[in-house]
Design an enzyme around this catalytic site. Structure first.
Site, short mmCIF file in Angstrom:
data_model
loop_
_atom_site.label_atom_id
_atom_site.label_comp_id
_atom_site.label_asym_id
_atom_site.label_seq_id
_atom_site.Cartn_x
_atom_site.Cartn_y
_atom_site.Cartn_z
N HIS A 11 0.82 -1.22 0.04
CA HIS A 11 0.19 0.09 0.28
C HIS A 11 1.12 1.35 0.05
O HIS A 11 2.06 1.24 0.60
CB HIS A 11 -0.86 -0.07 1.45
N ASP A 21 2.99 -4.82 7.92
CA ASP A 21 1.79 -3.88 7.65
C ASP A 21 0.60 -4.78 8.02
O ASP A 21 0.19 -5.63 7.01
CB ASP A 21 1.78 -3.27 6.50
N GLN A 81 -4.68 -5.28 6.80
CA GLN A 81 -5.75 -5.99 6.53
C GLN A 81 -5.78 -7.45 6.86
O GLN A 81 -6.52 -8.41 6.57
CB GLN A 81 -5.67 -6.31 4.91
N LYS A 136 -10.00 -0.51 10.32
CA LYS A 136 -10.35 -1.56 9.48
C LYS A 136 -10.60 -3.01 10.15
O LYS A 136 -11.07 -3.98 9.56
CB LYS A 136 -9.11 -1.85 8.63
N CYS A 177 -4.77 2.77 -3.69
CA CYS A 177 -3.57 3.33 -2.83
C CYS A 177 -2.43 2.14 -3.23
O CYS A 177 -1.63 1.95 -2.25
CB CYS A 177 -3.77 3.47 -1.44
C1 LIG Z 1 -2.37 -2.69 3.44
C2 LIG Z 1 -2.81 -1.45 3.87
N1 LIG Z 1 -1.78 -0.65 4.67
C3 LIG Z 1 -1.92 0.42 5.23
C4 LIG Z 1 -3.07 1.20 5.17
C5 LIG Z 1 -3.27 2.55 5.79
O1 LIG Z 1 -3.89 2.25 6.74
P1 LIG Z 1 -4.55 3.38 7.90
O2 LIG Z 1 -5.69 3.83 6.88
O3 LIG Z 1 -4.84 2.94 8.90
O4 LIG Z 1 -3.51 4.74 7.77
C6 LIG Z 1 -4.00 0.34 4.50
C7 LIG Z 1 -5.33 1.08 4.45
O5 LIG Z 1 -5.84 1.78 3.46
C8 LIG Z 1 -3.99 -0.83 3.75
O6 LIG Z 1 -4.91 -1.64 3.32
#
Ligand SMILES: Cc1ncc(COP(=O)(O)O)c(C=O)c1O
Ligand SMILES: Cc1ncc(COP(=O)(O)O)c(C=O)c1O
Lengths: 148, 400, 400, 148
Positions: free
Chosen positions: B117, B194, B197, B220, B358
């Site tokens: 992401h 990360d 998800q 999420k 993203c």
């Molecule tokens: C795989 C992944 N990493 C990071 C993020 C960013 O997370 P946050 O919206 O909590 O900053 C997202 C969400 O859009 C995501 O899907």
């Protein structure tokens, strides 16, 4: 007719399927890309400007039907206009797309007026205006613009 | 499953029952989370950590209990290893600018993957610009899986850090992070995972993974917006420089010098999102009550059903077909742009996301500008998948 | 005044009606703010900015309307000049690490005042450590007012930035920030004003002040926890490097390079505290409906009443007696430590704060370890002040 | 007797008013400061250790009544103990202050047991334990500690 059918009315679908002035031309004097970061719409515009007049307006790129139809109609409307006239049309189009504006058409915009329903779909307004901002950027000598 | 607990699901959109398939963007929250937020504002509305009065004491207790709930959810050795953050994005930026920035110099390398992401790409690009380090990328294949053939070269003596997504938000791919972590650790390279998800769908055990850092996005995993967790191994958190300066993260301030507080306070400057943290604790408790094994099981049932149902839509192509994936479906349909599909099916009550999600590099890999993405949660139903399919057929008809 | 709108005030503590006098730590929220939060979670629960479906559209609209409400509250030229942040602490850190960090080098000076909260000290100490710049301090006097005699030397050719608190959280002093800003601007020095304690009490007009940056803490102005605003002049925001990397703050990402999005998106990486932002907008609307002039007027009535009432407690000494101040009272009582007072009067339902209030340098100036602080809001009453005084007398009696 | 009166019972108020072993001594072998960042309690402890035994235990600083009384009682209890015995008392005191522990007194703690009510005031437990942690830090050769 539902709002959805009004948005995707025949004219829009037809322009989307067979866009006018589509494809990168062999020559041009001004170019810019327009990027809608939110949905990934990308439009490239290629202008030939001579004597302060838009002699040719072409576009390319992969976009949604709204962006494609808007670009197709815009190129048709714009070809042959002086830069001053084009700027006036651009201003009118921005007014047409303004959700706070009640007027539903402007004579100078011709078929472009069929895009009026877009303003009821806030997330799609940027699709419709993208190509216009790209032409504006190209005229100003900028290489890219984003709708934000 | 537990659907009735989610009040946001009981509504209509354009006169049709809402079919919410945008869970990878943000989830709906169970009533228990809303109750926890309201309970804080109505009965324990005070700032935390610094007060002797009753409201402040009980607010502090609720906040620290939430930290404990989250520690149990991801099996952290101690709740002291958990830092409350706004979300995964802040978690990654914090690690990049503290732990990693103090360890890299020009010519060093940071390793990420092609499935990241933007929030796990851009912080590293910023760090590389600041330090002269280089960003390296583990490649992917057509199925949307990581290709590990060259991992041994990618993890080399210049590699100072690896940061990899656990589950891809765009394709659903579940990465073999345990294996990746072991490979990095064999060369003494610390690793951030990360987990944005992952926590909504699978049981995460940070001790079993042995990751150095793990980020959790609260919104999420059925928790409040503006909430999240950064887990870090305690030896790292103690040694790292602080991030934000401010109240609560210090134990003594003069204009000449400042003594920082102990972890996790050292990283929690200023008034935090108290209601958000408490709500996130309630989300963790909710998930543990439902059972992460039950959630994961239900996910796989939905995944199989949806995969089959979508494959029957003519002209629909799934993007990302990893063997091990969560119920996230990216797809394109011949002759209709994703953006148009999104608008049309919204009018049938179906909420999906369209665009690059993203993850522009993934779509550059596939030569696409974006996709439609239907992302399911355990509370979705087979009937909702059917409505999705019907609405896609209607969109196609409209563009015929 | 409007007291019934604040459900958190209608409760008992240790069997006594709550007398909440800890507003400088965090305020109570009106029902309208809780309704806005719940309305988002129940009816518009979606991520913002990136979606084409209806929930995402309406959530985005609510969020951007909130930004507009806040712009009107502080009279910003445009809502595009407002960045949503977690609170004042994040706002100051953001400016320090982007705008200021890119402008200072070893030997340069940053000017703050002796009245600052730790969150407007420590970020600058961190910056000084990173860059070799020096921290300079505008001194204070016994009344708790800034001494401006040497301002001309303090603002010199080495001074690259000034950051000053609008209203002191520890003493209530309202600083002559407009004058300070003009003095700094006369030497081309940009200025940040920490407005954490100003927006809850007085009408703030960032254009009239002409400050370069202004920070707002949402939870102190009757909004949700984890919400806040950083206002910046648009030319600064456009020119500044980004802060967090992540989603939403970019317009194009490849592994080789990244194009940043326009302001304010450039500074809002990741999913923000959506419910918090929307709730903060509701708080701003609430305050504008009540009227900032009415709030400021009521504050002064309460201030005069409380000042008089407290002065009648034998052995009580007010700390901070500025001519121009908001209804915040720091005090000590002979023979009883602040901490004991806090515990004792809590048992009479009175919530005050004790300690250094994240302003250790102020208490070092007075040679005190800390104080009791009663901080009032417009919804407090004269009767509540009386209860405070009675409870203090009881505490004294206990220690006789 | 209300919880509040139990917290501020006579013994506590008496120790607060006339703390034992209070003031910086002329000589000492070990010293540490204890800081409670939250409320600003500051305790300095000065130890004279000989043959693994606490020959003298003094303290100074400005603190709330709970911290003062606790320090006063602690110095009384500690003087003369071997380091090992002191460590045992420290562990018992931590147990006494543990809200999850039901036992209300330990013979070895003597008058210190009167602090039992403190554990019902979560924000005050650190006031009571501060001086103990400071002694522990001093024995270990650390110059300061914070209760966190
Ligand atoms: C795989 C992944 N990493 C990071 C993020 C960013 O997370 P946050 O919206 O909590 O900053 C997202 C969400 O859009 C995501 O899907
Ligand atoms: C004057 C002042 N500045 C800054 C802050 C920090 O604000 P926040 O809690 O929103 O980070 C506070 C609050 O404690 C304050 O009173």
């Amino acid at each position: 007719m539902s709002e959805l059918n009004k948005l995707y009315k025949k004219a829009v679908l037809a322009h989307n399927k067979n866009p006018h002035n589509y494809g990168k031309p062999e020559t041009w004097t001004h170019h810019a890309e327009g990027l809608n970061a939110i949905c990934g719409d990308l439009v490239e515009v290629y202008l030939t400007i001579a004597d302060d007049r838009l002699v040719a307006v072409n576009f390319a790129g992969e976009s949604c039907a709204i962006a494609m139809a808007s670009a197709s109609m815009m190129t048709e409307l714009s070809t042959g206009l002086t830069l001053q006239d084009w700027q006036n049309r651009f201003n009118l189009f921005k007014q047409l797309m303004d959700p706070n504006n009640e007027q539903v058409s402007y004579d100078e915009l011709g078929e472009v007026n069929t895009l009026i329903t877009v303003k009821k779909f806030p997330s799609r307004i940027k699709s419709a205006t993208l190509c216009w901002y790209a032409v504006d950027a190209a005229i100003k000598g900028q290489s890219s613009t984003t709708t934000e | 499953m537990m659907r009735h607990e989610f009040p946001g699901l009981q509504q209509q959109v354009h006169g049709k029952p809402l079919v919410y398939l945008d869970n990878a963007a943000t989830a709906q929250r169970p009533q228990a989370v809303l109750d926890a937020i309201n309970n804080y504002y109505l009965k324990h509305n005070a700032n935390i950590h610094r007060g002797v009065h009753s409201l402040s004491e009980s607010a502090t207790e609720l906040y620290e209990q939430a930290r404990n709930s989250l520690a149990r959810l991801i099996n952290a050795p101690s709740e002291k290893d958990l830092i409350f953050v706004r979300g995964c994005t802040e978690g990654v930026n914090l690690v990049a600018q503290t732990f990693v920035r103090s360890r890299v110099k020009a010519g060093d390398e940071i390793l990420i993957s092609h499935l990241e992401h933007h929030s796990n790409i851009v912080p590293w690009q910023i760090l590389c610009e600041q330090t002269g380090a280089k960003l390296k990328v583990i490649p992917m294949n057509q199925q949307g899986e990581l290709v590990l053939d060259d991992l041994d070269q990618l993890l080399n003596e210049r590699t100072k850090f690896m940061s990899v997504v656990h589950v891809s938000n765009a394709l659903g791919t579940i990465n073999p992070v345990k294996k990746l972590i072991a490979a990095a650790h064999a060369k003494d390279i610390p690793v951030l995972i990360d987990g944005a998800q992952a926590t909504p769908h699978i049981k995460v055990d940070v001790q079993d993974l042995d990751c150095d850092f793990y980020t959790v996005s609260g919104h999420k995993m059925y928790g409040p917006t503006g909430s999240g967790i950064l887990y870090g191994k305690s030896e790292h958190l103690s040694a790292m420089p602080p991030y934000h300066g401010g109240g609560e993260m210090i134990s003594k301030v003069t204009f000449e010098s400042t003594v920082y507080n102990a972890v996790p306070a050292k990283f929690e400057a200023g008034t935090p999102n108290i209601a958000g943290g408490i709500g996130l604790g309630a989300a963790a408790e909710f998930m543990m009550t439902v059972g992460m094994d039950k959630i994961a099981e239900r996910d796989q049932v939905l995944k199989v059903y949806a995969e089959q149902a979508l494959s029957e839509v003519p002209g629909l192509r799934l993007v990302g077909t990893a063997t091990n994936k969560s119920p996230v479906f990216s797809f394109v349909i011949d002759g209709i742009h994703a953006h148009d599909i999104g608008t049309i099916i919204d009018h049938h009550g179906v909420a999906i996301r369209t665009g690059h999600h993203c993850t522009m590099p993934i779509f550059q890999f596939y030569g696409l500008a974006g996709s439609c993405r239907a992302s399911l949660a355990f509370y979705n139903t087979e009937q909702e998948v059917d409505v999705l399919v019907e609405s896609l057929l209607k969109a196609k008809a409209m563009f015929q």
